[in-house]
Design an enzyme around this catalytic site. Structure first.
Site, PDB file in Angstrom:
ATOM      1  N   LYS A 188       0.836  -1.213   0.000  1.00 54.23           N
ATOM      2  CA  LYS A 188       0.000   0.000   0.000  1.00 54.23           C
ATOM      3  C   LYS A 188       0.866   1.257   0.000  1.00 54.23           C
ATOM      4  O   LYS A 188       0.647   2.183  -0.789  1.00 54.23           O
ATOM      5  CB  LYS A 188      -0.886   0.003   1.257  1.00 54.23           C
ATOM      6  CG  LYS A 188      -1.497   1.359   1.565  1.00 54.23           C
ATOM      7  CD  LYS A 188      -2.268   1.377   2.871  1.00 54.23           C
ATOM      8  CE  LYS A 188      -1.435   1.573   4.110  1.00 54.23           C
ATOM      9  NZ  LYS A 188      -1.312   2.950   4.600  1.00 54.23           N
ATOM     10  N   ASN A 189       1.869   1.282   0.900  1.00 55.24           N
ATOM     11  CA  ASN A 189       2.619   2.529   1.063  1.00 55.24           C
ATOM     12  C   ASN A 189       3.555   2.826  -0.102  1.00 55.24           C
ATOM     13  O   ASN A 189       4.103   3.921  -0.194  1.00 55.24           O
ATOM     14  CB  ASN A 189       3.377   2.519   2.391  1.00 55.24           C
ATOM     15  CG  ASN A 189       2.412   2.729   3.555  1.00 55.24           C
ATOM     16  OD1 ASN A 189       1.260   3.120   3.336  1.00 55.24           O
ATOM     17  ND2 ASN A 189       2.858   2.463   4.764  1.00 55.24           N
ATOM     18  N   CYS A 245      -3.384  12.881  13.150  1.00 55.87           N
ATOM     19  CA  CYS A 245      -4.107  11.618  13.032  1.00 55.87           C
ATOM     20  C   CYS A 245      -3.918  10.834  14.312  1.00 55.87           C
ATOM     21  O   CYS A 245      -3.215  11.266  15.220  1.00 55.87           O
ATOM     22  CB  CYS A 245      -3.659  10.836  11.807  1.00 55.87           C
ATOM     23  SG  CYS A 245      -2.078  10.062  12.002  1.00 55.87           S
ATOM     24  N   ARG A 277       1.988  14.289  13.311  1.00 58.02           N
ATOM     25  CA  ARG A 277       2.446  14.080  11.933  1.00 58.02           C
ATOM     26  C   ARG A 277       2.461  15.351  11.079  1.00 58.02           C
ATOM     27  O   ARG A 277       1.725  15.468  10.098  1.00 58.02           O
ATOM     28  CB  ARG A 277       1.610  12.989  11.260  1.00 58.02           C
ATOM     29  CG  ARG A 277       1.724  11.662  11.972  1.00 58.02           C
ATOM     30  CD  ARG A 277       0.968  10.572  11.300  1.00 58.02           C
ATOM     31  NE  ARG A 277       1.664  10.027  10.158  1.00 58.02           N
ATOM     32  CZ  ARG A 277       1.128   9.138   9.324  1.00 58.02           C
ATOM     33  NH1 ARG A 277      -0.100   8.730   9.501  1.00 58.02           N
ATOM     34  NH2 ARG A 277       1.824   8.670   8.312  1.00 58.02           N
ATOM     35  N   ASP A 295       6.161  19.731   7.909  1.00 59.67           N
ATOM     36  CA  ASP A 295       7.124  20.830   7.784  1.00 59.67           C
ATOM     37  C   ASP A 295       8.340  20.457   6.930  1.00 59.67           C
ATOM     38  O   ASP A 295       8.836  21.278   6.159  1.00 59.67           O
ATOM     39  CB  ASP A 295       7.572  21.307   9.178  1.00 59.67           C
ATOM     40  CG  ASP A 295       8.101  20.171  10.048  1.00 59.67           C
ATOM     41  OD1 ASP A 295       7.575  19.041   9.940  1.00 59.67           O
ATOM     42  OD2 ASP A 295       9.050  20.403  10.815  1.00 59.67           O
ATOM     43  N   LEU A 296       8.803  19.205   7.037  1.00 58.53           N
ATOM     44  CA  LEU A 296       9.989  18.817   6.253  1.00 58.53           C
ATOM     45  C   LEU A 296       9.679  18.792   4.755  1.00 58.53           C
ATOM     46  O   LEU A 296      10.512  19.157   3.928  1.00 58.53           O
ATOM     47  CB  LEU A 296      10.510  17.451   6.691  1.00 58.53           C
ATOM     48  CG  LEU A 296      10.939  17.314   8.154  1.00 58.53           C
ATOM     49  CD1 LEU A 296      11.455  15.904   8.428  1.00 58.53           C
ATOM     50  CD2 LEU A 296      12.022  18.337   8.491  1.00 58.53           C
ATOM     51  N   ASP A 307       5.359   0.147  11.811  1.00 59.44           N
ATOM     52  CA  ASP A 307       4.095  -0.399  11.302  1.00 59.44           C
ATOM     53  C   ASP A 307       3.864  -1.856  11.714  1.00 59.44           C
ATOM     54  O   ASP A 307       2.808  -2.417  11.423  1.00 59.44           O
ATOM     55  CB  ASP A 307       4.031  -0.273   9.769  1.00 59.44           C
ATOM     56  CG  ASP A 307       3.827   1.166   9.334  1.00 59.44           C
ATOM     57  OD1 ASP A 307       3.540   2.021  10.196  1.00 59.44           O
ATOM     58  OD2 ASP A 307       3.975   1.439   8.130  1.00 59.44           O
ATOM     59  N   ARG A 323      -8.575  -0.239   4.868  1.00 62.48           N
ATOM     60  CA  ARG A 323      -7.663   0.754   4.282  1.00 62.48           C
ATOM     61  C   ARG A 323      -6.331   0.123   3.891  1.00 62.48           C
ATOM     62  O   ARG A 323      -5.648   0.647   3.007  1.00 62.48           O
ATOM     63  CB  ARG A 323      -7.383   1.873   5.291  1.00 62.48           C
ATOM     64  CG  ARG A 323      -8.589   2.720   5.599  1.00 62.48           C
ATOM     65  CD  ARG A 323      -8.212   3.864   6.480  1.00 62.48           C
ATOM     66  NE  ARG A 323      -7.193   4.705   5.835  1.00 62.48           N
ATOM     67  CZ  ARG A 323      -6.733   5.832   6.338  1.00 62.48           C
ATOM     68  NH1 ARG A 323      -7.199   6.273   7.477  1.00 62.48           N
ATOM     69  NH2 ARG A 323      -5.820   6.519   5.708  1.00 62.48           N
TER      70      ARG A 323
HETATM   71  C1  EPZ Z   1       5.046   6.582   6.292  1.00 65.43           C
HETATM   72  O1  EPZ Z   1       4.454   7.686   6.933  1.00 65.43           O
HETATM   73  C2  EPZ Z   1       3.989   5.502   6.232  1.00 65.43           C
HETATM   74  N1  EPZ Z   1       2.832   5.988   5.495  1.00 65.43           N
HETATM   75  C3  EPZ Z   1       3.581   5.098   7.631  1.00 65.43           C
HETATM   76  O2  EPZ Z   1       2.656   4.022   7.553  1.00 65.43           O
HETATM   77  C4  EPZ Z   1       4.824   4.646   8.404  1.00 65.43           C
HETATM   78  O3  EPZ Z   1       4.461   4.363   9.729  1.00 65.43           O
HETATM   79  C5  EPZ Z   1       5.892   5.728   8.372  1.00 65.43           C
HETATM   80  O4  EPZ Z   1       6.176   6.113   7.000  1.00 65.43           O
HETATM   81  C6  EPZ Z   1       7.196   5.311   9.024  1.00 65.43           C
HETATM   82  O5  EPZ Z   1       7.683   4.161   8.398  1.00 65.43           O
HETATM   83  C7  EPZ Z   1       2.821   5.968   4.183  1.00 65.43           C
HETATM   84  O6  EPZ Z   1       3.781   5.585   3.527  1.00 65.43           O
HETATM   85  C8  EPZ Z   1       1.563   6.390   3.512  1.00 65.43           C
HETATM   86  P1  EPZ Z   1       7.563   9.747   8.253  1.00 65.43           P
HETATM   87  P2  EPZ Z   1       5.138   9.127   6.895  1.00 65.43           P
HETATM   88  O7  EPZ Z   1       7.547  11.003   7.471  1.00 65.43           O
HETATM   89  O8  EPZ Z   1       5.839   9.281   5.608  1.00 65.43           O
HETATM   90  C9  EPZ Z   1       7.710  13.152  11.677  1.00 65.43           C
HETATM   91  C10 EPZ Z   1       0.646   2.865   7.948  1.00 65.43           C
HETATM   92  O9  EPZ Z   1       0.094   2.341   8.945  1.00 65.43           O
HETATM   93  N2  EPZ Z   1       7.624  14.156  10.595  1.00 65.43           N
HETATM   94  O10 EPZ Z   1       8.691   8.811   8.086  1.00 65.43           O
HETATM   95  O11 EPZ Z   1       4.115  10.115   7.269  1.00 65.43           O
HETATM   96  C11 EPZ Z   1       6.453  12.316  11.800  1.00 65.43           C
HETATM   97  O12 EPZ Z   1       5.463  12.975  12.539  1.00 65.43           O
HETATM   98  C12 EPZ Z   1       1.312   4.219   8.022  1.00 65.43           C
HETATM   99  O13 EPZ Z   1       0.652   2.320   6.826  1.00 65.43           O
HETATM  100  C13 EPZ Z   1       7.755  15.510  10.902  1.00 65.43           C
HETATM  101  O14 EPZ Z   1       7.917  15.886  12.067  1.00 65.43           O
HETATM  102  O15 EPZ Z   1       6.190   8.945   8.067  1.00 65.43           O
HETATM  103  C14 EPZ Z   1       6.993  11.068  12.465  1.00 65.43           C
HETATM  104  O16 EPZ Z   1       7.089  11.276  13.840  1.00 65.43           O
HETATM  105  C15 EPZ Z   1       1.155   4.872   9.351  1.00 65.43           C
HETATM  106  N3  EPZ Z   1       7.691  16.407   9.870  1.00 65.43           N
HETATM  107  C16 EPZ Z   1       8.385  10.921  11.852  1.00 65.43           C
HETATM  108  O17 EPZ Z   1       8.708  12.222  11.344  1.00 65.43           O
HETATM  109  C17 EPZ Z   1       7.524  16.031   8.581  1.00 65.43           C
HETATM  110  O18 EPZ Z   1       7.452  16.908   7.694  1.00 65.43           O
HETATM  111  C18 EPZ Z   1       8.510   9.917  10.721  1.00 65.43           C
HETATM  112  O19 EPZ Z   1       7.443  10.120   9.792  1.00 65.43           O
HETATM  113  C19 EPZ Z   1       7.415  14.662   8.278  1.00 65.43           C
HETATM  114  C20 EPZ Z   1       7.470  13.738   9.297  1.00 65.43           C
END
Ligand code: EPZ
Length: 419
Positions: free
Chosen positions: A22-23, A116, A121, A124-125, A306, A398
């Site tokens: 999915k991801n 969420c 989440r 900003d990055l 995950d 989902r």
């Molecule tokens: C992806 O989310 C996945 N979602 C998530 O899967 C997964 O848990 C996560 O990566 C980590 O592996 C999808 O691919 C659709 P991150 P993502 O950016 O990209 C913080 C599932 O159940 N952050 O690596 O959103 C963030 O809050 C889902 O399938 C910022 O602070 O994860 C988190 O604490 C849930 N600012 C950390 O970084 C930003 O701009 C890592 O998030 C971006 C992220």
């Protein structure tokens, strides 16, 4: 709202086909906005999240045909560069249309996705990376309004911490930027390399995906391509853990061992037998009770966040005590009180949960507030004595394709109750 009724205590035997990830599929679909040519993706899981993104892509101008698991998308013309709140708020991955729209059309207006159930989440990055590439970004009434009338420019981006979404989003946008973009401290999740492979097949120039440094040399235009989505490592891990909880033997068809990263070693350590075969991964649990081990969630190749919830369900009936530390999301233990309702002994202190294995879980009505947490309840229910009702099945819809059918075929007593 549909529920799942599960009667536990049956070992699982047989074969489960592992769906496309999915991801990965969601980001690959967003890539279709980068070109006017058709992008054909095979091994796409038919999931509620995929359907939701299809609706958004459609309103941007992408036509699609979805047959069996092959999805063809073609955005000949972008008819709208606006992604409205109603289509973005339900799923964060929709936010990934921002970069492609901006790169192709020089402007985009995309609703902020909001928080969420597993944490705040922020994005900003993502926004900092696009700004570094020359985009002018404003926030107005919950929308990101981004403009780059002369196109995006290559930039050096160093992520302060690993972010899957920011790495993918930057990569998508940088494919059509002028000049070279580098991403330092990039995420190394297998889905990143999958996206880079597809973009390269479309004509992009990306090197280093799957390592911490990614280089993208921008090109003038991208064309069409055909790409097969890689297997879902989280679905693979979840079904392997289901065998761990119930006993039995499953062949996870199409699964790949290396995609499991540290989860593979963790499963072997607790006492599961895992073997990579020609067609997938075989997983077996024989008589003895599983052992507990401590885990810490980490970016790939560490233990994936995950799979944290599912691992907690597995540890709930293992012998001894396990600590589970969640380092990626700040609020991802909502399954703990639900598992406790089934008789698990779990205490949570900040980002660490301690699970003391009990001999048996007992069925109960439960519900979870996110996808992976719901799967942990399914795993617990398959092992528990008596009947469990898992509420809010839409979370599972989902992200787990044909869940009850796949499990039924392997002997599980699981039924969807329509309401
Ligand atoms: C992806 O989310 C996945 N979602 C998530 O899967 C997964 O848990 C996560 O990566 C980590 O592996 C999808 O691919 C659709 P991150 P993502 O950016 O990209 C913080 C599932 O159940 N952050 O690596 O959103 C963030 O809050 C889902 O399938 C910022 O602070 O994860 C988190 O604490 C849930 N600012 C950390 O970084 C930003 O701009 C890592 O998030 C971006 C992220």
């Amino acid at each position: 709202m549909d529920k799942l009724a599960i009667i536990g205590g049956r070992a699982l035997y047989g074969e489960i086909p592992i769906s496309g990830a999915k991801n990965s599929a969601l980001k690959l679909m967003a890539a279709s906005l980068l070109t006017d040519a058709p992008l054909t993706l095979s091994n796409v899981p038919r999931l509620a999240d995929v359907d939701m993104l299809l609706r958004l892509l459609e309103q941007h101008g992408a036509a699609h045909a979805f047959e069996n698991s092959t999805l063809t998308l073609q955005a000949k013309d972008i008819v709208s560069t606006e992604a409205p709140y109603d289509l973005v708020r339900k799923m964060r991955a929709t936010f990934n249309v921002l970069g492609p729209l901006l790169a192709r059309e020089g402007k985009a207006k995309v609703s902020l996705p909001g928080g969420c159930a597993i944490g705040a989440r922020p994005v900003d990055l993502h926004l900092k990376a696009l700004a570094a590439m020359g985009a002018d970004i404003d926030l107005d009434e919950g929308y990101v309004i981004a403009q780059a009338p002369d196109g995006l420019k290559g930039a050096d981006i160093s992520l302060p911490f690993v972010s899957v979404g920011a790495t993918e989003h930057t990569m998508l946008a940088a494919t059509l930027a002028k000049g070279e973009t580098t991403i330092e401290n990039a995420a190394r999740e297998p889905e990143i390399a999958d996206l880079a492979d597809c973009l390269n097949a479309m004509g992009a120039q990306i090197e280093g995906a799957g390592t911490s440094t990614i280089r993208i040399d921008g090109v003038d235009r991208l064309g069409g391509a055909s790409h097969r989505v890689l297997p879902d490592r989280i679905e693979t891990g979840a079904y392997a853990m289901a065998v761990g909880a119930t006993g039995g033997e499953l062949t996870l068809k199409g699964a790949t061992a290396e995609l499991l990263g540290a989860a593979w070693a963790a499963l072997e350590e607790v006492g599961l037998y895992l073997e990579e075969t020609d067609g997938g991964v075989r997983v077996k649990k024989t008589g003895a009770r599983l052992k507990t081990i401590d885990i810490v969630t980490q970016p790939f190749p560490g233990f994936p966040t995950d799979l944290q919830a599912q691992f907690m369900a597995l540890m709930a009936t293992a012998e001894g005590a396990a600590t589970i530390k969640e380092t990626i999301f700040e609020n991802r233990f909502m399954h703990a009180p639900e598992l406790s309702r089934m008789g698990a002994n779990i205490s949570v202190d900040g980002q660490t949960a301690t699970v003391r294995g009990v001999a048996r879980l007992k069925g109960a009505p439960v519900m979870a507030t996110d996808l992976r947490a719901s799967m942990s309840l399914v795993i617990a229910a398959l092992a528990a004595e008596g009947q469990t009702m898992v509420n809010r099945v839409y979370h599972l819809d989902r992200g787990f394709e044909r869940l009850e059918e796949k499990l039924q075929r392997c002997g599980a007593l699981i039924e969807r109750v329509k309401e």
